[in-house]
Design a protein around this motif. Structure first.
Motif, PDB file in Angstrom:
ATOM      1  N   ARG A 161       0.828  -1.209   0.000  1.00  0.00           N
ATOM      2  CA  ARG A 161       0.000   0.000   0.000  1.00  0.00           C
ATOM      3  C   ARG A 161       0.862   1.258   0.000  1.00  0.00           C
ATOM      4  O   ARG A 161       0.572   2.230  -0.712  1.00  0.00           O
ATOM      5  CB  ARG A 161      -0.931  -0.018   1.215  1.00  0.00           C
ATOM      6  CG  ARG A 161      -2.046  -1.053   1.086  1.00  0.00           C
ATOM      7  CD  ARG A 161      -3.075  -0.920   2.195  1.00  0.00           C
ATOM      8  NE  ARG A 161      -2.582  -1.442   3.469  1.00  0.00           N
ATOM      9  CZ  ARG A 161      -2.371  -0.712   4.550  1.00  0.00           C
ATOM     10  NH1 ARG A 161      -2.578   0.587   4.537  1.00  0.00           N
ATOM     11  NH2 ARG A 161      -1.947  -1.273   5.657  1.00  0.00           N
ATOM     12  N   VAL A 162       1.932   1.239   0.792  1.00  0.00           N
ATOM     13  CA  VAL A 162       2.805   2.416   0.860  1.00  0.00           C
ATOM     14  C   VAL A 162       3.507   2.644  -0.468  1.00  0.00           C
ATOM     15  O   VAL A 162       3.630   3.785  -0.937  1.00  0.00           O
ATOM     16  CB  VAL A 162       3.802   2.267   2.027  1.00  0.00           C
ATOM     17  CG1 VAL A 162       4.901   3.329   1.949  1.00  0.00           C
ATOM     18  CG2 VAL A 162       3.073   2.370   3.366  1.00  0.00           C
ATOM     19  N   GLY A 195      -4.518   7.518   6.402  1.00  0.00           N
ATOM     20  CA  GLY A 195      -4.632   6.196   6.999  1.00  0.00           C
ATOM     21  C   GLY A 195      -3.406   5.817   7.810  1.00  0.00           C
ATOM     22  O   GLY A 195      -3.520   5.211   8.888  1.00  0.00           O
ATOM     23  N   LEU A 196      -2.233   6.191   7.324  1.00  0.00           N
ATOM     24  CA  LEU A 196      -1.002   5.916   8.063  1.00  0.00           C
ATOM     25  C   LEU A 196      -0.947   6.722   9.351  1.00  0.00           C
ATOM     26  O   LEU A 196      -0.468   6.234  10.383  1.00  0.00           O
ATOM     27  CB  LEU A 196       0.217   6.219   7.184  1.00  0.00           C
ATOM     28  CG  LEU A 196       0.418   5.277   5.993  1.00  0.00           C
ATOM     29  CD1 LEU A 196       1.439   5.849   5.018  1.00  0.00           C
ATOM     30  CD2 LEU A 196       0.860   3.892   6.465  1.00  0.00           C
ATOM     31  N   SER A 197      -1.436   7.955   9.307  1.00  0.00           N
ATOM     32  CA  SER A 197      -1.497   8.764  10.526  1.00  0.00           C
ATOM     33  C   SER A 197      -2.374   8.092  11.571  1.00  0.00           C
ATOM     34  O   SER A 197      -2.019   8.035  12.762  1.00  0.00           O
ATOM     35  CB  SER A 197      -2.044  10.163  10.213  1.00  0.00           C
ATOM     36  OG  SER A 197      -1.138  10.913   9.446  1.00  0.00           O
ATOM     37  N   GLU A 198      -3.524   7.582  11.150  1.00  0.00           N
ATOM     38  CA  GLU A 198      -4.403   6.878  12.092  1.00  0.00           C
ATOM     39  C   GLU A 198      -3.725   5.642  12.649  1.00  0.00           C
ATOM     40  O   GLU A 198      -3.819   5.350  13.848  1.00  0.00           O
ATOM     41  CB  GLU A 198      -5.705   6.501  11.389  1.00  0.00           C
ATOM     42  CG  GLU A 198      -6.582   7.690  11.016  1.00  0.00           C
ATOM     43  CD  GLU A 198      -7.835   7.264  10.275  1.00  0.00           C
ATOM     44  OE1 GLU A 198      -8.112   6.041  10.213  1.00  0.00           O
ATOM     45  OE2 GLU A 198      -8.530   8.152   9.753  1.00  0.00           O
ATOM     46  N   LEU A 206       5.213   0.959  12.379  1.00  0.00           N
ATOM     47  CA  LEU A 206       4.144   0.502  11.502  1.00  0.00           C
ATOM     48  C   LEU A 206       3.720  -0.932  11.775  1.00  0.00           C
ATOM     49  O   LEU A 206       2.541  -1.273  11.697  1.00  0.00           O
ATOM     50  CB  LEU A 206       4.580   0.636  10.032  1.00  0.00           C
ATOM     51  CG  LEU A 206       4.487   2.035   9.431  1.00  0.00           C
ATOM     52  CD1 LEU A 206       5.167   2.078   8.073  1.00  0.00           C
ATOM     53  CD2 LEU A 206       3.035   2.477   9.304  1.00  0.00           C
ATOM     54  N   VAL A 207       4.679  -1.804  12.048  1.00  0.00           N
ATOM     55  CA  VAL A 207       4.385  -3.227  12.272  1.00  0.00           C
ATOM     56  C   VAL A 207       5.170  -3.691  13.491  1.00  0.00           C
ATOM     57  O   VAL A 207       6.392  -3.563  13.522  1.00  0.00           O
ATOM     58  CB  VAL A 207       4.760  -4.087  11.050  1.00  0.00           C
ATOM     59  CG1 VAL A 207       4.401  -5.558  11.300  1.00  0.00           C
ATOM     60  CG2 VAL A 207       4.055  -3.584   9.783  1.00  0.00           C
ATOM     61  N   GLY A 208       4.469  -4.235  14.482  1.00  0.00           N
ATOM     62  CA  GLY A 208       5.167  -4.662  15.689  1.00  0.00           C
ATOM     63  C   GLY A 208       5.633  -3.477  16.505  1.00  0.00           C
ATOM     64  O   GLY A 208       5.188  -2.339  16.323  1.00  0.00           O
ATOM     65  N   LEU A 246       2.527  12.017  11.563  1.00  0.00           N
ATOM     66  CA  LEU A 246       3.598  11.612  10.646  1.00  0.00           C
ATOM     67  C   LEU A 246       4.850  12.464  10.830  1.00  0.00           C
ATOM     68  O   LEU A 246       5.977  11.960  10.672  1.00  0.00           O
ATOM     69  CB  LEU A 246       3.109  11.689   9.197  1.00  0.00           C
ATOM     70  CG  LEU A 246       2.080  10.636   8.783  1.00  0.00           C
ATOM     71  CD1 LEU A 246       1.661  10.847   7.337  1.00  0.00           C
ATOM     72  CD2 LEU A 246       2.637   9.224   8.967  1.00  0.00           C
ATOM     73  N   TRP A 247       4.691  13.721  11.159  1.00  0.00           N
ATOM     74  CA  TRP A 247       5.843  14.592  11.395  1.00  0.00           C
ATOM     75  C   TRP A 247       6.620  14.120  12.623  1.00  0.00           C
ATOM     76  O   TRP A 247       7.853  14.017  12.597  1.00  0.00           O
ATOM     77  CB  TRP A 247       5.383  16.026  11.519  1.00  0.00           C
ATOM     78  CG  TRP A 247       6.388  17.085  11.887  1.00  0.00           C
ATOM     79  CD1 TRP A 247       6.189  18.101  12.770  1.00  0.00           C
ATOM     80  CD2 TRP A 247       7.713  17.267  11.376  1.00  0.00           C
ATOM     81  NE1 TRP A 247       7.300  18.907  12.842  1.00  0.00           N
ATOM     82  CE2 TRP A 247       8.263  18.427  11.996  1.00  0.00           C
ATOM     83  CE3 TRP A 247       8.500  16.575  10.462  1.00  0.00           C
ATOM     84  CZ2 TRP A 247       9.554  18.891  11.747  1.00  0.00           C
ATOM     85  CZ3 TRP A 247       9.793  17.042  10.200  1.00  0.00           C
ATOM     86  CH2 TRP A 247      10.301  18.175  10.837  1.00  0.00           C
ATOM     87  N   ALA A 248       5.918  13.781  13.703  1.00  0.00           N
ATOM     88  CA  ALA A 248       6.598  13.265  14.895  1.00  0.00           C
ATOM     89  C   ALA A 248       7.238  11.910  14.618  1.00  0.00           C
ATOM     90  O   ALA A 248       8.371  11.632  15.039  1.00  0.00           O
ATOM     91  CB  ALA A 248       5.610  13.161  16.055  1.00  0.00           C
ATOM     92  N   TYR A 249       6.533  11.048  13.891  1.00  0.00           N
ATOM     93  CA  TYR A 249       7.051   9.722  13.519  1.00  0.00           C
ATOM     94  C   TYR A 249       8.326   9.856  12.684  1.00  0.00           C
ATOM     95  O   TYR A 249       9.330   9.156  12.924  1.00  0.00           O
ATOM     96  CB  TYR A 249       5.963   8.982  12.754  1.00  0.00           C
ATOM     97  CG  TYR A 249       6.386   7.753  12.001  1.00  0.00           C
ATOM     98  CD1 TYR A 249       6.590   6.538  12.655  1.00  0.00           C
ATOM     99  CD2 TYR A 249       6.547   7.794  10.610  1.00  0.00           C
ATOM    100  CE1 TYR A 249       6.953   5.405  11.938  1.00  0.00           C
ATOM    101  CE2 TYR A 249       6.906   6.669   9.892  1.00  0.00           C
ATOM    102  CZ  TYR A 249       7.106   5.470  10.557  1.00  0.00           C
ATOM    103  OH  TYR A 249       7.461   4.351   9.844  1.00  0.00           O
TER     104      TYR A 249
END
Length: 334
Positions: A161-162, A195-198, A206-208, A246-249
């Protein structure tokens, strides 16, 4: 679907370097050279993975000039304009050593067999997963597992998706041939980012609960977003700095050892604005954005997570390999 939609060409050279002898190219420390541009997000993935896994001793790296000419990637950053290990002036020489009749594009990352000078692979998705799996015997002590077997199905799904809507989505917007193709890419991009932000609002990765291949693939697009994609590729609904999660991530990852020391904002900006003359015919490189925000606190430690799992951070990069810091670029007016 518009007939003027940007379509990414498939990777022509997709050989595997394997640990079990199942391919003509065996894992062998010192045999291969990774050729990258620090401007390129696909190549930057390989740089981050190589750093996190501590493969610097096993696979050397050559850095191409961010400004290509009509023969594509060149080694004008090196003395005499030649890669000091391969002895070539242009990456296309390795491509044509592998296939003299090859007439396609010349892309990075590329892994070259040093003894023969032949290109082995330019298949960027497989390069990074193979560094994690096939080169395991060469990993540093404490290297993280970036592609854990029990999470691979979920990582692969997130990556699909990304790639479709973010990694390649910004290019589909930037190189669209008409309004319809651009609008489709634009809306899909920001829907995916939302969706990624949520997804990331309540979890650090993102995973784990550790950094994986999925985070690395998203990061290399996010780190370029405000510097080039927002303006140059017309992805201007919001800046990364206007997307709080997303900015913090992205800052969290940037400030993690193994990420920031591979990011060269000077190469990134000069490549996009000076090479894509069909989009920016004046070749003027913007002065901004202000990069110092990347160094500000992100607060995502509160979400828990263990960046390296049971492993440890990588040590300093080898001499000459670290990208210029934001402080250095700011002092130099870049």
């Amino acid at each position: 679907m518009s007939t003027k939609e940007f379509t990414r060409a498939p990777n022509h050279f997709d050989a595997r370097i394997t640990a079990d002898g199942s391919s003509p190219w065996p894992v062998e420390p010192g045999r291969y050279r990774l050729i990258v541009s620090r401007a390129c997000p696909w190549a930057s993935r390989a740089l981050v993975v190589r750093r996190l896994l501590g493969l610097e001793h096993a696979i050397s790296v050559g850095v191409a000039d961010p400004i290509q000419d009509e023969r594509s990637w060149r080694f004008t950053l090196d003395p005499d304009g030649r890669d000091p290990v391969l002895g070539i002036s242009y990456l296309h020489e390795a491509y044509h050593a592998a296939d003299p009749a090859y007439a396609g594009g010349i892309s990075v990352p590329a892994i070259v067999d040093i003894p023969s000078g032949r290109l082995v692979t330019n298949d960027y998705p497989t390069i990074t997963t193979d560094l994690s799996t096939q080169w395991r015997a060469c990993h540093r002590p404490g290297a993280p597992d970036l592609y854990p077997e029990h999470l691979r199905e979920e990582i692969d799904e997130v990556n699909r998706r990304v790639f479709r809507d973010v990694n390649n989505g910004v290019y589909r917007a930037g190189f669209a041939g008409d309004q319809e193709a651009y609008a489709d890419a634009y809306h899909r991009l920001f829907a995916c980012l939302d969706g990624l932000s949520e997804r990331l609002e309540g979890r650090r990765y993102l995973v784990g609960d550790t950094i994986t291949e999925a985070d690395i693939r998203l990061f290399t697009t996010l780190v370029r977003f405000d510097a080039v994609y927002h303006g140059h590729f017309k992805c201007n609904k919001r800046k990364l700095t206007e997307m709080p999660v997303l900015w913090a991530y992205a800052r969290d990852l940037y400030q993690t050892p193994g990420f920031h020391d591979t990011v060269d904002f000077d190469h990134i900006k000069r490549h996009y604005y000076m090479v894509h003359t069909d989009i920016n015919p004046t070749r003027i490189v913007p002065e901004g954005p202000d990069l110092t925000g990347w160094l500000t606190p992100h607060g995502r430690e509160a979400l828990g997570g263990r960046p390296f799992g049971d492993g440890t951070p990588p040590g300093p990069p080898p001499p000459g390999e670290a990208a210029p810091t934001i402080e250095e670029l700011t002092a130099a007016g870049r």
